[in-house]
Design a protein around this motif. Structure first.
Motif, short mmCIF file in Angstrom:
data_model
loop_
_atom_site.label_atom_id
_atom_site.label_comp_id
_atom_site.label_asym_id
_atom_site.label_seq_id
_atom_site.Cartn_x
_atom_site.Cartn_y
_atom_site.Cartn_z
N ALA A 49 0.50 1.12 -4.01
CA ALA A 49 -0.23 1.49 -3.32
C ALA A 49 -1.31 3.40 -3.22
CB ALA A 49 -0.29 2.06 -1.63
N SER A 54 -4.68 3.08 -2.43
CA SER A 54 -4.75 2.89 -0.21
C SER A 54 -3.21 4.10 0.37
CB SER A 54 -4.26 1.56 -0.06
OG SER A 54 -4.08 1.34 1.50
N ARG A 58 0.62 -2.05 1.91
CA ARG A 58 1.06 -3.23 2.54
C ARG A 58 1.73 -4.88 1.78
NH1 ARG A 58 -3.44 -2.53 5.92
NH2 ARG A 58 -5.10 -1.51 5.19
#
Length: 75
Positions: A49, A54, A58
């Motif tokens: 990530a 990010s 997720r």
């Protein structure tokens, strides 16, 4: 998020054919190995990530590293 770790003993018994006797020490060892695996998977997903810039892990981050982590867990 789960409140407590799932019981691995019932899962092992359901997957095995025939009578399987899983003692308390073995059950504890199975749970520790499972938690270590999940911890490693979470760390790799977090790294993936961050590589994609990010801040939230997720599902596609976990799926991307799952194959690699499974391969390393097998040895």
């Amino acid at each position: 998020m789960l409140d407590k770790a799932p019981r691995i003993k019932q899962t092992v018994k359901s997957k095995m054919k025939g009578h399987v006797n899983v003692r308390m020490a073995s059950e504890a060892m199975l749970e520790l190995v499972t938690l270590l695996f999940l911890n490693n998977l979470a760390q790799e997903a977090r790294t993936k990530a961050f590589e994609e810039k990010s801040t939230i892990i997720r599902a596609h981050h976990v799926k991307a590293v799952a194959k690699k982590v499974l391969k390393s867990a097998r040895g």
